[in-house]
Structure formats: structure tokens, C-alpha cells
Write an enzyme that holds these catalytic residues in place. Sequence first.
Site, short mmCIF file in Angstrom:
data_model
loop_
_atom_site.label_atom_id
_atom_site.label_comp_id
_atom_site.label_asym_id
_atom_site.label_seq_id
_atom_site.Cartn_x
_atom_site.Cartn_y
_atom_site.Cartn_z
N VAL A 47 0.82 -1.22 0.00
CA VAL A 47 0.00 0.00 0.00
C VAL A 47 0.85 1.27 0.00
CG1 VAL A 47 -2.03 -0.99 1.09
CG2 VAL A 47 -0.19 -0.09 2.52
N LEU A 66 5.28 2.88 -0.30
CA LEU A 66 6.73 2.74 -0.31
C LEU A 66 7.35 3.94 0.39
CD1 LEU A 66 7.30 1.61 -4.01
CD2 LEU A 66 7.59 0.20 -1.98
N GLY A 67 8.39 3.68 1.17
CA GLY A 67 9.10 4.75 1.85
C GLY A 67 10.59 4.63 1.59
N SER A 68 11.35 5.54 2.18
CA SER A 68 12.80 5.54 1.97
C SER A 68 13.45 4.28 2.52
CB SER A 68 13.41 6.77 2.65
OG SER A 68 12.86 7.96 2.14
N TYR A 69 12.86 3.72 3.57
CA TYR A 69 13.51 2.59 4.24
C TYR A 69 12.64 1.33 4.30
CZ TYR A 69 16.48 6.42 5.78
OH TYR A 69 17.31 7.51 5.81
N GLY A 70 11.56 1.29 3.53
CA GLY A 70 10.74 0.09 3.60
C GLY A 70 9.42 0.22 2.89
N GLY A 82 4.92 -0.62 3.13
CA GLY A 82 3.74 -0.87 3.93
C GLY A 82 2.82 -1.83 3.20
N LYS A 110 4.01 -2.52 8.48
CA LYS A 110 5.06 -1.65 7.95
C LYS A 110 6.41 -2.28 8.26
CE LYS A 110 6.26 3.28 7.91
NZ LYS A 110 5.88 4.61 8.44
N ASP A 166 4.39 16.15 12.93
CA ASP A 166 4.33 15.90 11.49
C ASP A 166 2.88 15.80 11.02
OD1 ASP A 166 5.42 15.63 8.98
OD2 ASP A 166 5.68 13.46 9.13
#
EC number: 2.7.11.1
Length: 431
Positions: free
Chosen positions: A26, A28-32, A34, A49, A147
Site C-alpha cells: 500500500v 513505499l518509503g525511503s527505508y521500507g 507498507g 510496515k 508531522d
Amino acid sequence: MSEPFSTILGTDGSGGRCKYLNKGIVGLGSYGEGYVAERVEDGSLCVAKVMDLSKMSRRDKRYAQSEIKYPTNCNHPNIIRYIEDHEENDRLLIVMEFADSGNLDEQIKPWGTGDARYFQEHEALFLFLQLCLALDYIHSHKMLHRDIKSANVLLTSTGLVKLGDFGFSHQYEDTVSGVVASTFCGTPYYLAPELWNNLRYNKKADVWSLGVLLYEIMGMKKPFSASNLKGLMSKVLAGTYAPLPDSFSSEFKRVVDGILVADPNDRPSVRENFQIPYINKGLKLFVQALKKNERILDSVKEVLVSQVSEILSSEVSPDAHRFLESQINYDVTHRGHVNKLGGGNGKSWKPRFLQIVRGQLILTDDEEGNNPKGLNLEQVQGACPVPYSTAKRDFVFALNTVGGEGMWFQAVSHGDMEMWVHAIQRGIGVA
């Protein structure tokens, strides 16, 4: 070495050997990544995650740990619920509640393509109120979120809104000054002026971010945007933004104007926002709608109704009075020479004569009154000094209007600047 979390998160073929089934990515991030995950025991959906700790700096690892630490301490219907976490082979797995209707950013982005509509006032108000309730809970537990943004506002088919992503969260202890943190973090579009000025900050910075988000909900665009950080900082510190659509009431638009105030001392807390008559009335309407919503569990309703009841029954704090409807003071009079910053591409400072008289600001080319321009004090939101680092001149103060427009003036001395700011604040009934 086996894949990490093989007994926890697996595929359809491993249902008997794992706790959750991976149903698809669902995010994508800088380190992984979800994933949507289905709990084998009961078929309920959640979000898993997975983050690669080996690629993270020491600071980013702290933020990852925050995603575990702070939600663990939160139990509120408008905050994404933490379920469990595991760490194996330099990988971190966090399992969280699943919000089945995406996030608020996905609702706002189509506006740029013309494939969207404005929220109706009651829709925008109920979104905002739920976020206020979430932030009230967070602040009451001596936490900052740090945030708040549209992508971190998750939506559900029941109508409940969930605040998520505690990666930048921070626990604090109350201090005499109310100043609790100094780390520069968060998403730039939503950062409060005090962070851009590298000042220490407190929960009022979260309130600013909430105000930016409310503007975004109502206007379907950000109040402050630029092609680079320097330009963005300049716009945030100037405090000017385009008027919101006429489809929203003036009372609702005043809530935005009241929050997007540069000086955190003049910015209301979440609790003080609740005391504004329009918001107070909105809470009562929200409770009525909540009780009629058959898709929300009774236990969830009880928690929210209890919180709202406590808010509505609480006494108005002394500081909250200055955020309620102000009374124009027609007895305030002040006159003097100033320089005014002109608009357009060729911005320049021009000498002018400014007066506060009979509830109006009157600007003329000279003391004889040539080329007069007037502004009713009812249209003035506030006034505050502008730091030299921003204005590049001494003795500059900004005047902000209810519509979000701003004007910069330069006084003849520091004392004169303070007198102008105080006179304007007295004139609009907040000092």
C-alpha cells in the site's frame, strides 16, 4: 538465514504458519514498505510496515522507534491504533490499525486536475473537529506529533478520521516557559514560523500545522507554497495567503485566520480553539451526528462523547478570552510616519502617514491626507513585529487581515514599532 518475520507475516500459502497474510503493498518509503495484512485468526485487516534499520542513520532509527513508543501510549478513536511490533535481522515490523478509505492527501490532490469538489462546510468542520480531538488527546498526554499533514490523516468508511505516523513524535515535560523542543523536523509546508526561525517550540507548533491543514481542507490547496525552501520560508514568515472560497462562512474562515498567527503566544491552543463559539457549537453538532451513525461502535461513541462533554463543561481559561470574538475599541487613536512595503515584482519601501482613528486604519501619502485608503479594524486579524532576519530592515511590523492578506510597515524606532503593534492590538480588542 530465513526471511525475517516468516512466522509473523506470510503469503496465502503459509496461512497456517504465520499470524498475518500479506495482501499487497500500500505504500513505499525511503527505508521500507507498507502492506495490507489480514490477521489469520479472525480475517480482520491491518497495516504491516516493514523498515530496514541497516540503511538508517542514528536519527532515523530514533524516529522509527518513535513509531512504536508513542502510539503504544495512545488509545483514542481518532488516532491510528498500534497493535504490535517485532525486530529481526535489522528489520523492524510494525502492525497498525487499517484505515479503509485512504488518506486526506488523496482526496485533495485530484483538485489540481479539476476532478474534485470542495468539501461542504459541515464535512470540513467534522474533519477538523476530529483532528482537534486527536491532538487534544496527544497534548494532554504531554506529547507533540510534529508531522501533521494531509498524508498522515487517514480516512475510514465509518466517517471516523485517524491521525497517524508518529515518526517525529516527541514526549515532553511541562516547563515554566512552555518551551519544550528544538529539533527541526516535520514536513516543510506545515512548519510553524518559530521552526523556520530556529526557535524552540511547543505544542503551538502542532496547532499551526493543524491550521495549515484546515486551510488545505477548505481551499483544496496549501496556503503557503514555493519552488524552494527559501521561498517557502519567506511566505510562511510573511503570513499571507489567498482568501478561502466564499462557500464557507466567515466564522469558519476566522478560525483559520486565528490559528495562522506568526507569534505562538498569540496562537490559540487546541483547548482555546474549542472555546470559540463557532467551534463550540460545531462540537455539539458533531456529537449529534456521531450518536446517529450506526457504523460506529457504541464503545467508540462513548469515548468521543465523554471527551466532548468534558471539553464543553470545562471553564474558559483566562488566556482563551482573547481568542473569542473581539470587540473593536473605537477610542484608540494613533498617528505617525511609516514606510510601507509596496507589492508587485519591484517591491520597494515608500513613505506614508498611518492613522488609527474611529475604528479604522487610514493610510495616506502624507500628513495632509492625500490619496487616502481605509481599512476597517474589523478586517484586521492582528499585528506583530517582523524579525530583522526576515525583513532585512529594523523596526518592521506586519499587519494581517481576516482575509489572509498582509502588509508590512517600518516604524521610525523600536519603541515606535512597539507602540504601533500595541495600538493595533488594542484597537481590535485583543490587548
